[in-house]
Design a protein around this motif. Structure first.
Motif, PDB file in Angstrom:
ATOM      1  N   ARG A 146       0.662  -1.311  -0.030  1.00  0.00           N
ATOM      2  CA  ARG A 146      -0.036  -0.047   0.024  1.00  0.00           C
ATOM      3  C   ARG A 146       0.972   1.278  -0.165  1.00  0.00           C
ATOM      4  NH1 ARG A 146      -2.839  -3.435  -1.133  1.00  0.00           N
ATOM      5  NH2 ARG A 146      -4.455  -4.264  -0.409  1.00  0.00           N
ATOM      6  N   ASN A 147       0.267   2.278  -0.637  1.00  0.00           N
ATOM      7  CA  ASN A 147       1.156   3.590  -0.505  1.00  0.00           C
ATOM      8  C   ASN A 147       0.494   4.504   0.572  1.00  0.00           C
ATOM      9  OD1 ASN A 147      -1.123   3.846  -2.486  1.00  0.00           O
ATOM     10  ND2 ASN A 147      -0.286   5.644  -2.967  1.00  0.00           N
ATOM     11  N   ALA A 148       1.332   5.138   1.088  1.00  0.00           N
ATOM     12  CA  ALA A 148       0.870   6.374   2.186  1.00  0.00           C
ATOM     13  C   ALA A 148       1.698   7.655   1.964  1.00  0.00           C
ATOM     14  CB  ALA A 148       1.285   5.780   3.478  1.00  0.00           C
ATOM     15  N   LEU A 149       1.259   8.522   2.340  1.00  0.00           N
ATOM     16  CA  LEU A 149       2.019   9.938   2.456  1.00  0.00           C
ATOM     17  C   LEU A 149       3.447   9.845   2.831  1.00  0.00           C
ATOM     18  CD1 LEU A 149      -0.868  12.803   3.243  1.00  0.00           C
ATOM     19  CD2 LEU A 149       0.096  11.842   0.936  1.00  0.00           C
ATOM     20  N   MET A 150       4.362  10.487   2.706  1.00  0.00           N
ATOM     21  CA  MET A 150       5.686  10.700   3.073  1.00  0.00           C
ATOM     22  C   MET A 150       5.823  10.720   4.530  1.00  0.00           C
ATOM     23  SD  MET A 150       8.200   9.737   0.813  1.00  0.00           S
ATOM     24  CE  MET A 150       9.791  10.789   1.303  1.00  0.00           C
ATOM     25  N   PRO A 151       6.408  10.099   5.488  1.00  0.00           N
ATOM     26  CA  PRO A 151       6.392  10.212   6.769  1.00  0.00           C
ATOM     27  C   PRO A 151       7.161  11.321   7.269  1.00  0.00           C
ATOM     28  CG  PRO A 151       8.001   8.476   6.244  1.00  0.00           C
ATOM     29  CD  PRO A 151       7.285   8.802   4.846  1.00  0.00           C
ATOM     30  N   GLY A 152       6.891  12.483   7.026  1.00  0.00           N
ATOM     31  CA  GLY A 152       7.908  13.514   7.324  1.00  0.00           C
ATOM     32  C   GLY A 152       6.672  14.787   7.999  1.00  0.00           C
ATOM     33  N   LYS A 153       7.206  15.804   8.473  1.00  0.00           N
ATOM     34  CA  LYS A 153       6.751  16.947   9.259  1.00  0.00           C
ATOM     35  C   LYS A 153       5.569  17.639   8.184  1.00  0.00           C
ATOM     36  CE  LYS A 153       9.813  18.151  12.832  1.00  0.00           C
ATOM     37  NZ  LYS A 153      10.744  19.061  13.435  1.00  0.00           N
ATOM     38  N   THR A 154       6.164  17.663   6.879  1.00  0.00           N
ATOM     39  CA  THR A 154       5.332  18.413   5.833  1.00  0.00           C
ATOM     40  C   THR A 154       4.590  17.314   5.015  1.00  0.00           C
ATOM     41  OG1 THR A 154       7.170  18.591   4.300  1.00  0.00           O
ATOM     42  CG2 THR A 154       6.898  20.298   5.708  1.00  0.00           C
ATOM     43  N   ASP A 189      -3.408   3.487  -4.121  1.00  0.00           N
ATOM     44  CA  ASP A 189      -4.329   4.469  -3.682  1.00  0.00           C
ATOM     45  C   ASP A 189      -4.091   5.782  -4.541  1.00  0.00           C
ATOM     46  OD1 ASP A 189      -6.161   5.993  -2.370  1.00  0.00           O
ATOM     47  OD2 ASP A 189      -5.997   5.049  -0.460  1.00  0.00           O
ATOM     48  N   LEU A 190      -5.040   5.945  -5.251  1.00  0.00           N
ATOM     49  CA  LEU A 190      -4.997   7.096  -5.765  1.00  0.00           C
ATOM     50  C   LEU A 190      -5.122   8.304  -5.264  1.00  0.00           C
ATOM     51  CD1 LEU A 190      -6.343   6.523  -9.683  1.00  0.00           C
ATOM     52  CD2 LEU A 190      -3.916   7.228  -8.777  1.00  0.00           C
ATOM     53  N   ASP A 191      -6.003   8.277  -4.160  1.00  0.00           N
ATOM     54  CA  ASP A 191      -6.179   9.424  -3.516  1.00  0.00           C
ATOM     55  C   ASP A 191      -5.036  10.004  -2.814  1.00  0.00           C
ATOM     56  OD1 ASP A 191      -9.231   9.723  -4.046  1.00  0.00           O
ATOM     57  OD2 ASP A 191      -9.666   8.467  -2.393  1.00  0.00           O
ATOM     58  N   VAL A 192      -4.512   8.935  -2.301  1.00  0.00           N
ATOM     59  CA  VAL A 192      -2.948   9.335  -1.672  1.00  0.00           C
ATOM     60  C   VAL A 192      -2.163   9.695  -2.771  1.00  0.00           C
ATOM     61  CG1 VAL A 192      -0.837   8.410  -0.594  1.00  0.00           C
ATOM     62  CG2 VAL A 192      -3.292   7.430   0.246  1.00  0.00           C
ATOM     63  N   THR A 193      -2.039   9.302  -3.841  1.00  0.00           N
ATOM     64  CA  THR A 193      -0.926   9.537  -4.896  1.00  0.00           C
ATOM     65  C   THR A 193      -1.416  11.276  -5.421  1.00  0.00           C
ATOM     66  OG1 THR A 193      -0.649   7.619  -5.774  1.00  0.00           O
ATOM     67  CG2 THR A 193      -0.476   9.567  -7.178  1.00  0.00           C
ATOM     68  N   SER A 194      -2.811  11.379  -5.609  1.00  0.00           N
ATOM     69  CA  SER A 194      -3.303  12.706  -5.963  1.00  0.00           C
ATOM     70  C   SER A 194      -2.815  13.766  -4.710  1.00  0.00           C
ATOM     71  CB  SER A 194      -4.682  12.798  -5.980  1.00  0.00           C
ATOM     72  OG  SER A 194      -5.089  11.920  -6.987  1.00  0.00           O
TER      73      SER A 194
END
Length: 433
Positions: free
Chosen positions: A291-299, A371-376
């Motif tokens: 699965r894909n998720a947003l990058m795990p950083g502060k921003t 997950d295209l929502d995450v990608t977008s």
């Protein structure tokens, strides 16, 4: 499985590195009787040249045109530059974004401002893509070949076994890797591209820097070694020192993608289109679990880039070449994204156009493996690397990768590394001024 992956990655990797293959020049069939006598010239790198030929043939038929397509094998950018320096006439050519400003400054290519429909094209692109395709003065220099970014993926089965949530910070990522290793779920939980080639450690570490909120370079293109910049360096060193990555991570082939596809790793930062490989059961033992998720950083930002089609400085006919560019790098006169949509459906290459990414066929295809929502959202948060357009950047970039690798292995302190990288910027800026 391995052979299929090798064929796929070799074809896709040619976008980045210009792999050798077919004959150096491929000229297409003779133009139709109604086509102009003087042919436009178009050169491109070694990626699916047979499909490029088919696309050129479609353009010729649709526009009643005459085009000579030349395939450049080997290291594309140096070869293309040699052709340009030698005075070869070229109407349209591929370029990665780090050559856009260089070739424009040498008067080998021109900007696109003032051409028909340019403002509408800009409005239809993601902002990060417009920035990637623009010159330092803000003028649009090219149209998108494809748009990419570094993505963060994880093996959900591993996290379920460890009873872990998806990490949303680098501290949480490091702690998760420690637990996964301690629990025997993954001996090397983290994987990434840490080699010295420019789409490897350079891209992955910039993605981490941007995600943590590091500016890296300021508006004057001076290094900004702030707390976020240093934290990312220290994260990489900790991952290596604690054995949370494979010992040979700096020499893994194909940006580490085949290694992740073994199913042995939990997390990876990789080029977004390679998610298709990790979730393809014919190429990956982890398929269906990734699965894909947003990058795990502060921003939660990341590195975004856009490869380009550029127009030669002296086109044989501006209007004709503009038609050719829009056919390949946008929408044709029949309202279709002939080339861009094909790259998306067949190879998983993202588009800089919001309309293409929202196309039902593309959505259906991409949704099978990410997950295209995450990608977008990740694309919207992405940061373009403006400093890459400085003539001296490629030299600093290689120096950075070499020294960061040594630092990761345990050589020197963070302060010493920062001093080296800062001094190299000053040295190169003085050298190239």
């Amino acid at each position: 499985m391995r052979q299929r992956m090798e064929r796929f990655l070799a074809s896709r990797r040619a976008v980045l590195q210009g792999a050798a293959g077919l004959a150096a020049t491929t000229m297409l069939a003779r133009p139709a009787l109604a086509a102009p006598a003087e042919a436009m010239t178009f050169i491109g790198w070694q990626f699916a040249p047979q499909i490029v030929e088919a696309n050129v043939a479609t353009f010729k038929k649709l526009y009643d045109e005459n085009v000579n397509y030349e395939l450049v094998t080997g290291d594309y950018h140096p070869v293309a530059e040699t052709k340009l320096m030698g005075g070869q006439h070229i109407d349209m050519l591929y370029s990665e974004e780090d050559h856009i400003a260089r070739w424009n400054a040498a008067d080998w290519t021109r900007d696109l401002e003032g051409l028909e429909g340019v403002e509408a094209i800009k409005a239809g692109l993601y902002p990060v893509c417009v920035k990637s395709l623009s010159l330092p003065n803000g003028k649009l220099a090219g149209l998108p070949y494809y748009a990419g970014h570094d993505a963060f993926i994880y093996n959900e089965e591993h996290l379920a076994k460890a009873k872990l949530e998806v990490p949303d910070s680098f501290d949480a990522l490091l702690d998760a890797c420690r637990k996964l290793k301690k629990d025997g779920i993954s001996d090397a939980p983290y994987n990434s591209a840490w080699g010295q080639k420019w789409p490897e450690l350079s891209w992955s570490i910039f993605a981490c820097w941007y995600s943590e909120g590091a500016k890296v370079f300021d508006a004057n293109n001076d290094l900004v070694p702030d707390e976020a910049f240093r934290k990312v360096l220290e994260l990489h060193r900790s991952l290596f020192k604690e054995g949370l990555v494979t010992a040979d991570i700096m020499t893994l082939p194909d940006e580490g993608v085949p290694s992740y596809a073994t199913g042995q790793h939990t997390f990876m930062i990789l080029h977004d289109y390679d998610q298709k490989v990790t979730n393809d059961p014919s190429m990956s033992k982890a398929a269906g679990k990734v699965r894909n998720a947003l990058m795990p950083g502060k921003t939660h930002s990341t590195l975004g880039w856009t490869s380009a089609y550029l127009m030669g400085a002296k086109p044989v006919d501006e209007a004709r070449v503009w038609d050719l560019m829009r056919f390949f790098g946008g929408k044709a006169k029949d309202g279709q994204y002939h080339v861009i949509k094909r790259w998306a459906l067949e190879f998983g290459l993202g588009s800089g156009y919001k309309e293409v990414m929202a196309d039902p066929d593309v959505v259906a295809s991409f949704s099978k493996w990410r997950d295209l929502d995450v990608t977008s959202k990740q694309i919207e948060l992405a940061t373009s690397r403006d400093v890459a357009k400085m003539i001296w950047f490629s030299e600093w970039d290689l120096y950075m990768m070499q020294n960061v690798q040594e630092y990761i292995r345990g050589s020197g302190s963070t302060d010493e590394l920062v001093d080296k990288l800062t001094a190299k910027v000053a040295e190169l800026k003085k050298q190239y001024q």
